[in-house]
Design an enzyme around this catalytic site. Sequence first.
Site, PDB file in Angstrom:
ATOM      1  N   LYS A 170       0.871  -1.176   0.000  1.00 50.96           N
ATOM      2  CA  LYS A 170       0.000   0.000   0.000  1.00 50.96           C
ATOM      3  C   LYS A 170       0.904   1.221   0.000  1.00 50.96           C
ATOM      4  O   LYS A 170       1.510   1.577   1.015  1.00 50.96           O
ATOM      5  CB  LYS A 170      -0.930   0.047   1.216  1.00 50.96           C
ATOM      6  CG  LYS A 170      -2.031   1.122   1.028  1.00 50.96           C
ATOM      7  CD  LYS A 170      -2.555   1.672   2.313  1.00 50.96           C
ATOM      8  CE  LYS A 170      -1.703   2.757   2.908  1.00 50.96           C
ATOM      9  NZ  LYS A 170      -1.684   4.038   2.112  1.00 50.96           N
ATOM     10  N   GLU A 244      10.096   2.064  10.529  1.00 54.15           N
ATOM     11  CA  GLU A 244      11.057   3.147  10.303  1.00 54.15           C
ATOM     12  C   GLU A 244      10.265   4.434  10.391  1.00 54.15           C
ATOM     13  O   GLU A 244       9.477   4.743   9.501  1.00 54.15           O
ATOM     14  CB  GLU A 244      11.744   2.972   8.941  1.00 54.15           C
ATOM     15  CG  GLU A 244      12.991   3.832   8.795  1.00 54.15           C
ATOM     16  CD  GLU A 244      12.707   5.149   8.112  1.00 54.15           C
ATOM     17  OE1 GLU A 244      12.602   6.171   8.846  1.00 54.15           O
ATOM     18  OE2 GLU A 244      12.593   5.174   6.890  1.00 54.15           O
ATOM     19  N   CYS A 278      13.286  11.652   6.595  1.00 53.74           N
ATOM     20  CA  CYS A 278      13.157  11.232   8.001  1.00 53.74           C
ATOM     21  C   CYS A 278      14.486  11.334   8.734  1.00 53.74           C
ATOM     22  O   CYS A 278      14.530  11.577   9.935  1.00 53.74           O
ATOM     23  CB  CYS A 278      12.594   9.823   8.086  1.00 53.74           C
ATOM     24  SG  CYS A 278      13.452   8.625   7.069  1.00 53.74           S
ATOM     25  N   GLU A 378       9.628  16.860  15.015  1.00 55.44           N
ATOM     26  CA  GLU A 378       9.952  16.690  13.600  1.00 55.44           C
ATOM     27  C   GLU A 378       9.137  17.671  12.770  1.00 55.44           C
ATOM     28  O   GLU A 378       7.911  17.729  12.882  1.00 55.44           O
ATOM     29  CB  GLU A 378       9.656  15.255  13.160  1.00 55.44           C
ATOM     30  CG  GLU A 378      10.073  14.988  11.724  1.00 55.44           C
ATOM     31  CD  GLU A 378       9.930  13.526  11.333  1.00 55.44           C
ATOM     32  OE1 GLU A 378      10.828  13.007  10.667  1.00 55.44           O
ATOM     33  OE2 GLU A 378       8.905  12.921  11.700  1.00 55.44           O
TER      34      GLU A 378
END
Length: 474
Positions: A170, A244, A278, A378
Amino acid sequence: MAELTESIYAGGAWHRSGTRERISVVNPANDRVIAEVTAGCAADVDRAVTAARAAFPKWSRLEASERLRLLQRLQAGIQERAEGLATTITSEMGAPVSFSRAAQIGLALRGIQSTIAAMSSIADERIGGTLIVREAVGVVAAITPWNFPLHQIIAKIAPALAAGCVVVLKASEVTPLDAIQLAGIIDDAGFPAGVFNLVTGGRETGEALVSHPGVDMVTFTGSTRGGRRVATVAAEGLKKVALELGGKSANILLDDADLARAVPGAVQQCFVNSGQVCAALSRLFVPESRLAEVESLAVAAAKNWTLGDPADVATRLGPLASRAQQAHVRKCIELGISEGARLLVGGPEQPKGFDAGAYVLPTIFSGARNDMALAREEIFGPVLAIVGYADEDEAIRMANDSDYGLSGGVWSASVPRAVSVARRLSTGQVVVNGASLDLAAPFGGVKRSGYGRENGKYGLEEFFNVKAVLGAGE
């Protein structure tokens, strides 16, 4: 605008979805809808998982050399269609086309090669009279993000397929078009029906996939919040999980670093792909005695990251992937200003000359404190926070004072000194003096950055179960 009504690939064929709902794919450079794909549903997931389960026994027993031969054909197919894939990724998520060619496609090709090399070294082992064998986990649900769409797909499906697993992918609903093209390349490469399957859709489709009883493992890249949900749902079925997740990685300039080289390199480590990485090194720790010098060099370096149309090969900084991401990053910049950090360059406003598009000015703050949201949360945009430190121990302490632990950086004139600092950082990866990405090396995090590893031998091992056969002889 293309309407891709048959965007479910299962059992070696394309299918119409069980739902009529559609998701619009928007070019973030101009806000135009470029395609519509099916939103996906539980019935689509069930079709794909059923096809995968049926294909698993034969695929897992196939000689590894044959699986690797098919991966080589996949690699050749991507190379053959590289320009079309690069253009698609630029259109759907805004990466400058030159970056799409070099990184979005280049990393995918290198990832396949790294997987083939790693799998070629896998062999049974013996411990005395016990035989140690590796067996494919089974049906793998792969859920991938929008920032490196093709690279992240390959980082999951290449080792899974090499190990003998079968996959239901997906892809992100923001960037489904390159995944649909990839499914066509896989089909042309001659993979057996059901070995690779694709469903499109958003959170509901992902949840149906993670919770499906026919799935044995979930590999997910995305936000920490999304990772928590994946882990929670997968736990009901005691599925193997690799995550992750997010990062707020620290970059430490030691007092002997060559600032003329290190500062532009550090800005790049934060701004590349518009900061939508990331592992972006978005906290820059600098000796207080050299803070003014670093600020001047950083502002000068930021001027080289000019905004532009991502379809232009000269553009270095394109838009963010969506208006929603733009709004989030702008809010973070405004919060940094309200917290009292000094804005050196950039800001939250829409850049001049860009009336449309999800553009954000390359932004650098200084005078940030490690307890500010600017240095803790973040942002996922081209926003760098410079933090001063008194000595090496304080820099390491502040770097480790984070909920995350995905990446990190150290700059020093002495590699042994940099490595000594790197050993003390609580993170899954450390980049010394701007070293290039190594796709044979493990990538993954600690703390809220997740668990499990991708790339090379270590990434491949995630897709095996290990069996001990006692009494198998010497």
